[in-house]
Design a protein around this motif. Structure first.
Motif, mmCIF file in Angstrom:
data_model
loop_
_atom_site.group_PDB
_atom_site.id
_atom_site.type_symbol
_atom_site.label_atom_id
_atom_site.label_comp_id
_atom_site.label_asym_id
_atom_site.label_seq_id
_atom_site.Cartn_x
_atom_site.Cartn_y
_atom_site.Cartn_z
ATOM 1 N N PRO A 235 6.110 7.954 5.322
ATOM 2 C CA PRO A 235 6.062 6.801 6.051
ATOM 3 C C PRO A 235 6.325 5.781 4.987
ATOM 4 O O PRO A 235 5.836 4.691 5.017
ATOM 5 N N GLU A 236 6.345 5.965 3.677
ATOM 6 C CA GLU A 236 6.522 5.122 2.770
ATOM 7 C C GLU A 236 7.424 5.782 1.431
ATOM 8 O O GLU A 236 7.325 7.189 1.399
ATOM 9 N N THR A 237 8.228 5.146 0.854
ATOM 10 C CA THR A 237 9.048 5.669 -0.344
ATOM 11 C C THR A 237 8.202 5.971 -1.860
ATOM 12 O O THR A 237 8.632 6.968 -2.449
ATOM 13 N N ALA A 238 7.034 5.410 -1.801
ATOM 14 C CA ALA A 238 6.493 5.313 -2.877
ATOM 15 C C ALA A 238 5.849 6.592 -3.370
ATOM 16 O O ALA A 238 5.818 6.854 -4.600
ATOM 17 N N GLN A 239 5.513 7.240 -2.645
ATOM 18 C CA GLN A 239 4.762 8.831 -2.910
ATOM 19 C C GLN A 239 5.863 9.728 -3.624
ATOM 20 O O GLN A 239 5.731 10.310 -4.653
ATOM 21 N N PHE B 275 9.375 6.037 7.934
ATOM 22 C CA PHE B 275 9.176 6.502 9.351
ATOM 23 C C PHE B 275 7.672 6.192 9.786
ATOM 24 O O PHE B 275 6.758 6.969 8.882
ATOM 25 N N ARG B 276 7.554 5.674 10.513
ATOM 26 C CA ARG B 276 5.743 5.330 11.178
ATOM 27 C C ARG B 276 5.900 5.326 12.671
ATOM 28 O O ARG B 276 6.531 4.486 13.179
ATOM 29 N N ASN B 277 5.112 6.102 13.300
ATOM 30 C CA ASN B 277 4.945 6.068 14.544
ATOM 31 C C ASN B 277 3.925 4.932 15.122
ATOM 32 O O ASN B 277 2.918 4.855 15.569
HETATM 33 N N1 GAP Z 1 3.771 1.756 -0.464
HETATM 34 C C1 GAP Z 1 3.313 0.445 0.258
HETATM 35 C C2 GAP Z 1 3.576 0.140 1.586
HETATM 36 O O1 GAP Z 1 4.304 0.807 1.948
HETATM 37 P P1 GAP Z 1 3.224 -1.355 3.450
HETATM 38 O O2 GAP Z 1 2.437 -2.895 3.543
HETATM 39 O O3 GAP Z 1 2.644 -0.502 4.435
HETATM 40 O O4 GAP Z 1 3.056 -0.848 1.994
HETATM 41 C C3 GAP Z 1 5.481 -2.437 2.801
HETATM 42 O O5 GAP Z 1 4.716 -1.521 3.710
HETATM 43 C C4 GAP Z 1 6.593 -3.330 3.517
HETATM 44 O O6 GAP Z 1 7.302 -2.481 4.367
HETATM 45 C C5 GAP Z 1 6.055 -4.498 4.447
HETATM 46 O O7 GAP Z 1 5.620 -5.709 3.550
HETATM 47 C C6 GAP Z 1 7.187 -4.474 5.424
HETATM 48 O O8 GAP Z 1 7.933 -5.436 4.739
HETATM 49 C C7 GAP Z 1 7.624 -3.105 5.443
HETATM 50 N N2 GAP Z 1 7.258 -2.240 6.821
HETATM 51 C C8 GAP Z 1 6.144 -1.827 6.823
HETATM 52 N N3 GAP Z 1 5.967 -1.145 8.120
HETATM 53 C C9 GAP Z 1 7.234 -1.544 8.814
HETATM 54 C C10 GAP Z 1 7.931 -1.580 10.073
HETATM 55 N N4 GAP Z 1 7.097 -0.655 10.966
HETATM 56 N N5 GAP Z 1 8.966 -1.784 10.373
HETATM 57 C C11 GAP Z 1 9.466 -2.712 9.520
HETATM 58 N N6 GAP Z 1 9.259 -2.820 8.272
HETATM 59 C C12 GAP Z 1 7.986 -2.499 7.709
#
Ligand code: GAP
Length: 457
Positions: free
Chosen positions: A169-173, A201-203
């Motif tokens: 759900p994020e590239t950070a990990q 990817f986020r549901n």
């Molecule tokens: N690692 C920290 C992190 O993922 P986040 O605030 O959840 O933090 C960072 O996400 C950035 O990713 C957001 O500021 C936004 O630009 C982008 N982002 C997050 N969820 C998104 C989604 N469902 N669709 C498009 N961009 C998204």
């Protein structure tokens, strides 16, 4: 404010070949989008610009490309399996589903932020303020429950709990779990950062507003590791750096603002967080999150993996877990902000309207278009000039319709320069260079165009 609304922009981008509905010939797949010939160039240019500024040309940072599928324990340690969830609420009458915090934010036009409220507080706010179901108008909600946003699948042929994996759900990990590998092999000393660009990817419960919130998106993330006690200085440094980057890629300064998180909204592990927000047609929304995350992530992985992730400071021979500042931004949100900033319409003295996408040359899909004035007389020479320019930057070639129409087409897709090939090109090797924004034209030698455009990039 942008000169185009959301529906107008979606139609414009489809028409010009930037972004199409995903799986369109099968009726589409909700909230999925495909990037056409111009969209993919714009997207790649944004990522290249970020990579250049944050990694390749940055003295502090190095890059990484980690796997999307990772060991499930990564997500246990990071807290995503336990608590990466949004508050889900249903309307009992029409069965529509919503994110309770978003209902409140939409109703209060962003003045009340639901993040940080408990489920009970959210429900009470909805009821007390009579925030009705946006679909059917009823005020009859279920209780709120937490909905985990991670996509789950199985690895291999057997589908049981042992083979469960998640799409990240994020590239950070991927960066945190490689901290030791990268530090050891790059021999970087603190402070240093690791940057990564990749799909996440986020549901999402309520994706929407075109590419603003989707279930598949790309992130550009930097994890910047520093000595404890210096993190707030670095937080301030990256906060400014990110804002400067947004201006550099052409986002209107007056449509941007910082929003600092107050105590109630701050995550328990963060000692400072700011969102850079853009003024979208539906209001200000998060574009870039910048968070000082202390040593929360490294500590969680150290405890869970039982691997020592400490840094040995060569200056004083002490060992500690570095603190982290994380600027994290979505590629699509940046692209959308650039497009809203760049879209312009101009009416000339004859009442004719010209659409101009005032993209900065660094992100524009084509940097230059080569246009023979009269196809039958000038096309051969134009094609050889096109081939030469293409070695240096992305170049368009167009010999259809009259020259005025071709200029308009290039204006609308954001090409900063048009080079017209005419009789003088054949006679004395000069071309006419037209500037997209001013429409001014000047004569130049064919070969002088290359350094002229490279300088603008
Ligand atoms: N690692 C920290 C992190 O993922 P986040 O605030 O959840 O933090 C960072 O996400 C950035 O990713 C957001 O500021 C936004 O630009 C982008 N982002 C997050 N969820 C998104 C989604 N469902 N669709 C498009 N961009 C998204």
């Amino acid at each position: 404010m942008s000169k185009i609304n959301l529906d107008g922009l979606v139609a414009f981008l489809k028409e010009q070949g930037f972004i199409f509905q995903g799986s369109e010939i099968y009726g589409g797949l909700a909230n999925s989008w495909d990037y056409g010939p111009l969209g993919v160039e714009l997207k790649r240019n944004i990522k290249e610009a970020w990579w250049d500024k944050f990694v390749r040309n940055n003295k502090y940072n190095v890059g990484l490309d980690s796997a999307i599928l990772m060991n499930k324990e990564v997500w246990v340690a990071s807290g995503h399996i336990g608590s990466f969830s949004d508050p889900l609420i249903d309307c009992k009458k029409c069965h529509s589903r919503f994110r309770a915090d978003k209902l409140i934010e939409d109703f209060t036009h962003g003045k009340v932020v639901g993040d940080g409220m408990s489920n009970e507080e959210l429900k009470e706010f909805l009821v007390t303020n009579q925030i009705k179901c946006p679909t059917c108008g009823a005020l009859d909600y279920t209780d709120i429950r937490q909905f985990n946003l991670m996509f789950k699948t199985h690895m291999g042929v057997i589908e049981d709990s042992k083979t469960e994996v998640y799409l990240r759900p994020e590239t950070a990990q991927g960066i945190f779990v490689n901290f030791k590998n990268v530090q050891r092999t790059s021999r970087k000393k603190l402070p240093f950062g690791i940057g990564q660009i990749g799909k996440s990817f986020r549901n999402e419960i309520t994706p929407g507003n075109f590419i603003f919130r989707t279930r598949e998106f790309e992130q550009m993330e930097l994890e910047f590791f520093c000595k404890p006690g210096t993190e707030l200085e670095w937080f301030s440094y990256w906060r400014t750096f990110c804002m400067d980057f947004l201006k550099y890629v052409g986002i209107n300064e007056e449509e941007l603002r910082y929003r600092d998180h107050d105590k109630k909204e701050l995550s328990f592990y963060s000692n400072a967080t700011t969102d850079i927000e853009f003024n979208f047609p539906w209001g200000f929304g998060e574009l870039w999150g910048i968070a000082s995350r202390t040593n929360y992530d490294l500590n969680a992985h150290q405890n869970h993996s039982k691997q020592n992730l400490e840094y040995l400071d060569p200056d004083d021979n002490t060992r500690y877990l570095p603190y982290v500042v994380e600027p994290s931004v979505g590629v699509e949100r940046m692209l959308l902000s650039i497009l809203f900033s760049a879209y312009d319409e101009e009416t000339d003295e004859n009442g004719n309207t010209r659409v101009v996408l005032r993209l900065k040359p660094v992100v524009a899909p084509y940097k230059v278009a080569v246009l023979p004035l009269i196809k039958k007389n000038h096309a051969d020479r134009a094609k050889s000039i096109y081939e030469n320019y293409s070695k240096y930057f992305s170049t368009a070639y167009d010999d259809s319709a009259n020259i005025g129409k071709r200029y308009r087409r290039q204006d609308a897709i954001g090409t900063p320069f048009c080079v017209t090939i005419d009789d003088e090109t054949i006679q004395n090797s000069t071309v006419t260079v037209r500037d997209r924004d001013t429409m001014k034209q000047k004569k130049m030698l064919i070969e002088d165009v290359i350094p002229y455009i490279l300088e603008k990039l």
